[in-house]
Write a protein that holds these residues in place. Sequence first.
Motif, short mmCIF file in Angstrom:
data_model
loop_
_atom_site.label_atom_id
_atom_site.label_comp_id
_atom_site.label_asym_id
_atom_site.label_seq_id
_atom_site.Cartn_x
_atom_site.Cartn_y
_atom_site.Cartn_z
N GLY A 275 0.85 -1.19 0.00
CA GLY A 275 0.00 0.00 0.00
C GLY A 275 0.88 1.23 0.00
N VAL A 276 0.71 2.08 -0.99
CA VAL A 276 1.53 3.27 -1.13
C VAL A 276 1.05 4.33 -0.14
CG1 VAL A 276 2.33 5.07 -2.71
CG2 VAL A 276 1.84 2.78 -3.57
N THR A 277 1.98 4.90 0.61
CA THR A 277 1.61 5.97 1.54
C THR A 277 1.60 7.30 0.81
OG1 THR A 277 3.89 6.48 2.18
CG2 THR A 277 2.75 4.76 3.45
N VAL A 278 0.96 8.28 1.42
CA VAL A 278 0.94 9.63 0.85
C VAL A 278 2.37 10.15 0.72
CG1 VAL A 278 0.22 12.02 1.30
CG2 VAL A 278 -1.36 10.13 1.71
N GLU A 279 3.19 9.89 1.71
CA GLU A 279 4.58 10.37 1.69
C GLU A 279 5.36 9.74 0.55
OE1 GLU A 279 3.00 9.18 4.45
OE2 GLU A 279 2.76 11.05 5.55
N GLU A 280 5.19 8.43 0.33
CA GLU A 280 5.88 7.75 -0.77
C GLU A 280 5.42 8.31 -2.11
OE1 GLU A 280 6.49 3.38 1.36
OE2 GLU A 280 4.62 3.85 0.31
N LEU A 281 4.12 8.45 -2.27
CA LEU A 281 3.58 8.97 -3.52
C LEU A 281 4.06 10.40 -3.79
CD1 LEU A 281 1.79 8.42 -5.94
CD2 LEU A 281 -0.16 9.20 -4.59
N ALA A 282 4.07 11.22 -2.75
CA ALA A 282 4.55 12.60 -2.91
C ALA A 282 6.02 12.63 -3.31
CB ALA A 282 4.34 13.37 -1.61
#
Length: 67
Positions: free
Chosen positions: A52-59
Amino acid sequence: MHSISLAQLIPQLAEKRDLSAEHAQMAAALLAQAEIDFDDKYAFLLRLAEKGVTVEELAAIATYFRG
């Protein structure tokens, strides 16, 4: 930035541990390189999706590609 390979990040993702922003950006750079092995790219993206991709990873990934 220290150098790291996608293969080195896969076990971390398999253990459901989030990537740091620095590692997420390094991974984005590796994913964009044609010479990186397709199987490593596939395994990395599969494990990232399973975790599951976190918001931080995606950003961090988006920041790299906007860069």
